[in-house]
Every structure is written in C-alpha cells, then in structure tokens.
Design a protein around this motif. Structure first.
Motif, PDB file in Angstrom:
ATOM      1  N   PRO A 371       0.819  -1.233   0.000  1.00 26.99           N
ATOM      2  CA  PRO A 371       0.000   0.000   0.000  1.00 26.99           C
ATOM      3  C   PRO A 371       0.844   1.270   0.000  1.00 26.99           C
ATOM      4  O   PRO A 371       0.384   2.324  -0.447  1.00 26.99           O
ATOM      5  N   GLU A 372       2.107   1.166   0.464  1.00 27.19           N
ATOM      6  CA  GLU A 372       2.945   2.359   0.583  1.00 27.19           C
ATOM      7  C   GLU A 372       3.767   2.648  -0.670  1.00 27.19           C
ATOM      8  O   GLU A 372       4.023   3.807  -1.002  1.00 27.19           O
ATOM      9  N   LYS A 373       4.192   1.588  -1.377  1.00 28.57           N
ATOM     10  CA  LYS A 373       5.077   1.806  -2.522  1.00 28.57           C
ATOM     11  C   LYS A 373       5.079   0.586  -3.428  1.00 28.57           C
ATOM     12  O   LYS A 373       4.584  -0.488  -3.065  1.00 28.57           O
ATOM     13  N   ALA A 391       1.627   3.719 -12.358  1.00 34.78           N
ATOM     14  CA  ALA A 391       0.961   4.697 -11.498  1.00 34.78           C
ATOM     15  C   ALA A 391      -0.545   4.672 -11.729  1.00 34.78           C
ATOM     16  O   ALA A 391      -1.342   4.722 -10.776  1.00 34.78           O
ATOM     17  N   MET A 396      -1.496   4.652  -7.724  1.00 32.77           N
ATOM     18  CA  MET A 396      -0.440   5.066  -6.807  1.00 32.77           C
ATOM     19  C   MET A 396       0.324   6.238  -7.419  1.00 32.77           C
ATOM     20  O   MET A 396       0.596   6.233  -8.619  1.00 32.77           O
ATOM     21  N   LYS A 400       5.870   7.159  -5.697  1.00 31.31           N
ATOM     22  CA  LYS A 400       5.959   5.965  -4.851  1.00 31.31           C
ATOM     23  C   LYS A 400       6.294   4.713  -5.646  1.00 31.31           C
ATOM     24  O   LYS A 400       6.259   3.602  -5.108  1.00 31.31           O
ATOM     25  N   GLN A 429       0.381  -7.095  -6.230  1.00 30.86           N
ATOM     26  CA  GLN A 429      -0.613  -6.338  -5.470  1.00 30.86           C
ATOM     27  C   GLN A 429      -1.721  -7.254  -4.963  1.00 30.86           C
ATOM     28  O   GLN A 429      -2.162  -7.142  -3.818  1.00 30.86           O
TER      29      GLN A 429
END
Length: 734
Positions: A371-373, A391, A396, A400, A429
């Motif tokens: 979720p962060e990167k 992206a 995202m 990131k 993911q």
C-alpha cells in the motif's frame, strides 16, 4: 589540449539534464560495476563526491560513472560512460561503471530502442564530463591561486605547469562540489579523443561469463514467490472458467486466479501495446511447482471475436496491394504516363511472415507492491513509460513507484512493451507479496507482439537506354503500413509513386529489430538488382547512377528525402573497393545491397559457396557510415550480430497460425540459424568522417537480406520473393 566551446549554456544544460552543482546520485550497488583491480579494491574511497548526476569522484581518484540507458546487449553500459570519461579526462582504468536507476529528473530518454541511445545522449554525456572537469579545474585554480586558463588535465590529474603544482581529481573533488555550474564549458576536439575510438571490453563481460547476478532472472528476494501465466490458446478468445480449486491444493501453490492486465480506466502508454489483456495467474514457491500446476490447470476459453489465420492475412494483404489508397504517400512526376512510354517494365511482389522475438533470456520481472510503494526490478527497454502505466494501473502516485533496470538477455524490441512488468505488479498487489513473474518459451512465443507480416509490390519502367524513368512501390503490413516514402530511390527518379496500406488484425504485433526496414530493405534491394539486370548494368553502377542523380539534380526538394545521397553512395563505393567487386568474382555467387535506416548507411557484399549441394554463406564485407564510432570493438560486434540475425531469420524463420492459434511454440518448430550456417567471415569497415554518432544496433540487419537474395539468384538462377528462403530449397546451379 585543443578545446572548443559548446554552444549550450548553463541554463540549457540544467534544463536538459536536471543537473545542479552537488546534485544527488541515486546509484545502487548490487548491479554495479566493471571489475576493479586489486589495488583499487584495497584503496576504495573513504568518501565519494557527486559533481553531477552522471558521475562522482572518490577521494582517491576513482570515478564512478552512471550509465543511464537500459543495457540490452548493445553495450551502451560501456559506451556511454566512455563518452563521459573522455570529456572528464580520466584514465579508463580508474573508472567504475554502474547502471543508473530510472530518474527522469536527472536523465533524459532512458530508453533502449531505435538505435538512438548514443545518438540522443552524445551531447548531454559530453557536457556532463566536461562540466565536472571544469569544476575540478576551477577548484584547483582557487586552491593554488592561479588563473583557471593555466590549469590542464590528463588522465585524472590536474596540473599547473608554471608553478609545478599538481593534484589528482580525488584531492580536489570535495572543493569542486561547491563550485557553481559554469555558464559554458569547453569540449574536446575530436582529434584529441583518447578513449572514444578505442577498443574497450564490455564492463559486464566477466560477470556474464562467470554467471554473476546481472539479469532479471537472477533476482532473489526474501519471501519472494514465483508467478506464471496462462493465456488463451488462440487470438480472439476470452476467459470463461477453470478448475482453480483442485490446482490450489498442489504442493507449493499459493493461489490461482483470473485477472485483467489493464482496467478500463488505466491510462496506457504507447509501450502498452501487444500482449493479451486477460490472463490466469499461478503463484507458488518455485518455478517447477508453478509449471506442474500449469500442466494440471484446465482453463476454459470462449470465442470473443473472429479467429484469424495467416492464410487470411496473406490473402487480405494481396487484396490491399491491388487497391490504390485514397492518397498516395508520395508522388513525383507523372508515373502513369512514364510507364506507358517505357521500353521495358519490371514487376515483382515480395512477402514475409510473422516473426517472434525469442529473446535468449525468458521474459521475467520482479515486483513488490505494498500500500505504501511499488518496487519493480527487471529487464525493460522503456522504464519511463512503464512507471507512468504502473501509477495509473496501481492507483499510486508516480513518486511511490521505483523501477530499476537489470541487464537484458536480449530484447530486439520485445521488451519495449512493458505488459509483462505490469502483469507482475498486478499479481504482486493481489498477493500482497514480492513476486517474480517468469514466462516459459511457449508463453512468450504464443502470446503475440510479433514482427508484422508484410507484402510489397514493385514496378519499374526503363527507357531504351536502360535508364530508370518510373518507380512505383505499394506496400502493406499487418497493423503496420510498411513504406518509407521518402527513402531511396525517392529523389532519384523523375516519376516516383509510393503508396501504403495497413491491415488491422487481432494478432498483436510490435517493433522487431529495425522495424519495417527489416523487410522492406531486402525487398527493395532485391528488386533493385532485378531492375539493374533488365537495364543491362552492373548492380553497383546502376545504384551509383541513381545516387549521382540525387546528388547533382535531385527530384523535388532535397530536404524532403530522408537520406544524404553522398554518404549513401560513399558506403557503396567503399564496399565495392574492399570486396574487389565483380558480380562473379573467383567463381563465387555474389550479392550486393545498400540501405539507410536509423540515421546510418550500410552497404554489404555477400559471397555464397556450395555447401553440400546447398548455397552457404562464405564471406560478408560490410561498409558502415554511422559517424564517430565510440567503441570499435563493440561496434563490430553489433554489425556482425545484425548480419547473422538477418541471414538467419530471412532464411529459416516463420510463425504461422491455424484458426488464430500459433503453430510454432518453441524451437522444435521455429527455426533459427545455427552456428554452422553463419558466415565464415565478416569484415567491417567504418567511414571516418567525424560526424556525431548515429544508429548502429539495427542498421546492419536490413540490407543483408537483399544481399543474400541477390547472391542466391546468382547461385540458383531463381529470384527469391518470399521469406523464409529455405522453403524454396533451390539447388546450386552447376
């Protein structure tokens, strides 16, 4: 040292490269350098000083130079740092090379394709080296309180002759980082190059031959799972269902699921062409376990659109060639009238099949999406565009997403299209785990992104004296329009007509080494020989007469034509001289060809010998005008590779379909050239003209097909109009 001021000032330099004094270098070391000497290892710098985004200098004088573009086997990881090192004026033995990460702020055009890496990077790479040298000289001038103009450099040393003072780059590196980026810098005169133009071995050479981790398949991370994909057996099908639950219970299997590579709202880039949009993923602990699960998995697919075959495509391409397009691509003079009064007319049609890319290293990519990167690492020719697609697809911010490049085990255009990397990211993911996606050879060969199938029809008219008075070319390709209307012989014939069509199909296609040129060059040059024979003229002299016309009395505006006829004629004259040309020298069957693409000019002569009743390539002479040759050793390798590649695919390779399903899925049915079938000898000659470098990775492939076809005609008495040539299997003539 004789120097010349560049016309690019400081602001333009900063704008073009994103550099500023003391800028941060985002290097990563596991993918790093050429082998260092034991002395260097023992004396590694205690501190590195970044002079700009392309290089950093150690306190002991070692220099790390970043190679910004993806390395696909064209050896830019050696050549690009050579250009920087030349202008920096450092000894190559003191250079360490690292693959730069993707950084669109610092580097421009981090892309491998179109033989443009050196051409596009030439100026900015030289500027980076020269700017760092200027800053080091300024630091020395200030430290010694002497005029800047009196400071000289040589092989990493700063010197002031009048005072006898000297210092290594490392001694001044710290002070140099505080020097303002200059408004102007001076570049070396070409005649003073000491690194450019010399043979430098591949900086990764030892790692390659000793199996050190360099490639995407070498990536290993803690907790990493393996993923494989299943796609429809034929184009025009979509997912319906599968027996996923029974396969999930197999040893080592973590999950089996259907997914769409791109969602409807994904903002796709041009590099997202090709591939199959709907897949099934198998995720497990190892490649072997995933392969066993793949064998057991039963996926049901249903027809989504009309299934096509190459037979249909060939018929459709033929039909297109009978139709005139609404608007010709180019028309000079009155072609119809010229043909009516021609004393002799020559007509021929040429065709070529789909081709797979078949990179030596199977398609693969590592992805770890949280979720962060998102961290991605693998062999990709278009990392900038992949980052933008990710992206959008992952939802995202691009900041990131970190895309890193490994060395590629071949690409030839296949890795321009980053769909496989997007697949890895989507699977990661979904699994919330680090993933390495690996394709089998069958996965890659049957999923598309092929070289298009092509067909082209030529017609030429000659007057009573054998002069060319009319030329008509009409070409078509699957998902491609094939024709370069402003290339030779445009501008050399009074009456010239170029027309092109494109046949849209559901078979996915993409760039294949020297796109379009890989077919049209061979067809054009084979037809050129056929017309020369009809005119009663030597093939080389026939071409040179046309170049003389384009030089001295061009048709239309010369700037409309893509080529420089003097440089074009130059390589033809050079190969004529070096091969001691006659059309049948020493009883050998000879073919000649010349072509311009990727901003470079190549001419080739090929000799055939009798190999147990079949023609066999003996020797190839190749003349190349690609401007300044940065690394002759690497340049020869690229030329030779293109020649072997062109001969092999034109002679042996084809990919066909039945009811939309590829009939070749591995090398048992898809024929590649073998070692014993490669030329016995290739001799390459480069034109030394001091012009800035142009393309080299692709230009040697297209013309060799024409040279081979022309030599085969001499050997067999038959023209070859359809690739692969092996299908005709002609015996040698007596």
């Amino acid at each position: 040292m004789t120097l010349v001021k560049t016309k690019i000032g400081r602001r333009a330099f900063i704008r073009n490269t994103g550099l500023a004094g003391g800028g941060l270098v985002l290097g990563f070391n596991w993918l790093a350098s050429c082998k260092m000497t034991p002395e260097q290892v023992r004396s590694l710098p205690k501190e590195w000083f970044e002079l700009n985004g392309f290089l950093k200098v150690g306190d002991n004088g070692l220099v790390t130079i970043m190679s910004p573009n993806p390395e696909i086997g064209q050896n830019v990881k050696t050549a690009m740092p050579m250009i920087i090192a030349e202008e920096l004026d450092v000894a190559w033995k003191d250079v360490i090379v690292e693959q730069a990460p993707l950084n669109t702020t610092i580097f421009t055009r981090q892309l491998a394709g179109g033989s443009q890496s050196i051409r596009q990077g030439w100026e900015s790479l030289r500027m980076a080296g020269a700017t760092a040298r200027h800053m080091l000289k300024e630091a020395a001038a200030q430290a010694w309180q002497v005029p800047f103009s009196e400071i000289t450099t040589k092989e990493g040393q700063l010197m002031h002759e009048a005072s006898g003072k000297s210092a290594g780059f490392g001694e001044m590196a710290s002070a140099a980082t505080g020097i303002e980026v200059p408004e102007e810098v001076e570049l070396k005169e070409n005649t003073n190059f000491s690194i450019i133009g010399t043979d430098i071995k591949n900086v990764d050479g030892e790692k390659i031959v000793t199996g050190k981790p360099l490639f995407g398949l070498d990536v290993q991370r803690e907790g990493m799972l393996t993923a494989m994909i299943v796609h429809p057996p034929a184009f025009g099908m979509k997912y319906k269902g599968m027996n996923a639950e029974s396969v999930k219970s197999m040893p080592g299997i973590k999950d089996v699921f259907h997914f769409e590579v791109y969602q409807e709202d994904t903002e796709k880039q041009w590099s997202d062409g090709g591939g199959i949009p709907e897949l099934v993923a198998i995720v497990g602990n190892s490649t072997w376990e995933c392969m066993q699960a793949k064998k057991a998995l039963e996926v049901e697919w249903q027809e989504d659109s009309k299934l096509e075959s190459t037979a249909y495509h060939d018929e459709a391409l033929t039909a297109l060639l009978e139709k005139a397009p609404e608007q010709p691509a180019r028309k000079d003079g009155d072609v119809e009238a010229a043909f009516k009064k021609a004393a002799k007319i020559v007509e021929s049609t040429y065709s070529a099949p789909y081709l797979a890319h078949n990179t030596m290293e199977p398609m693969n990519f590592f992805a770890h999406v949280t979720p962060e990167k998102a961290e991605l690492l693998g062999p990709i020719q278009t990392p900038e565009f992949l980052e933008l697609t990710l992206a959008s697809r992952l939802g995202m911010p691009v900041e990131k997403i970190d895309v890193m490049m490994t060395r590629m085990g071949g690409g030839f255009g296949r890795r321009l299209y980053g769909t496989f990397a997007v697949e890895a990211a989507v699977i990661s993911q979904k699994m919330n785990a680090p993933i390495k996606l690996v394709y089998t050879r069958e996965d890659d060969m049957t999923q598309g992104t092929y070289r298009p199938a092509y067909k082209v029809k030529y017609k030429a008219g000659l007057d009573e004296k054998g002069n060319l008075i009319a030329w008509h070319v009409r070409g078509a390709g699957t998902n491609d329009d094939l024709i370069f209307e402003n290339r030779f012989p445009a501008g050399a014939v009074d009456n010239y007509l170029a027309e092109k069509h494109s046949l849209q199909t559901n078979v996915t296609t993409g760039a294949w080494r020297a796109p379009r040129s890989n077919f049209i060059a061979g067809a054009e040059q084979a037809f050129m020989d056929e017309v020369a024979e009809a005119s009663g003229k030597d093939p080389i002299e026939f071409r040179l007469e046309l170049f003389d016309r384009a030089i001295n009395n061009p048709v239309g505006e010369p700037e409309t034509n893509d080529y420089d006829p003097e440089r074009y004629a130059g390589v033809l004259k050079l190969v004529k001289e070096k091969s001691n040309w006659t059309s049948n020298a020493n009883g050998k069957s000879r073919g000649v060809s010349a072509y311009y693409c990727h901003n470079s000019y190549v001419a080739q002569v090929l000799d055939l010998e009798d190999g147990d009743g079949m023609p066999k390539v003996g020797k190839v002479w190749c003349a190349v005008d690609c401007g300044i040759v940065v690394n002759p050793l690497s340049a020869k390798n690229q030329v030779e590779g293109g020649i072997v590649d062109g001969i092999g695919h034109a002679t042996y390779s084809a990919l066909s379909f039945k009811d939309g399903k590829p009939e070749q899925s591995n090398f048992d049915r898809y024929r590649l050239i073998r070692n014993t079938e490669a030329p016995k000898e290739i001799e390459t000659f480069f034109v030394d003209n001091g012009i800035d470098p142009t393309g080299l990775g692709e230009p040697s492939l297209p013309p060799i097909v024409g040279a081979l076809a022309n030599a085969l005609y001499k050997a067999t008495g038959r023209r070859h109009y359809s690739q692969p040539f092996i299908n005709e299997r002609p015996p040698l003539v007596g």
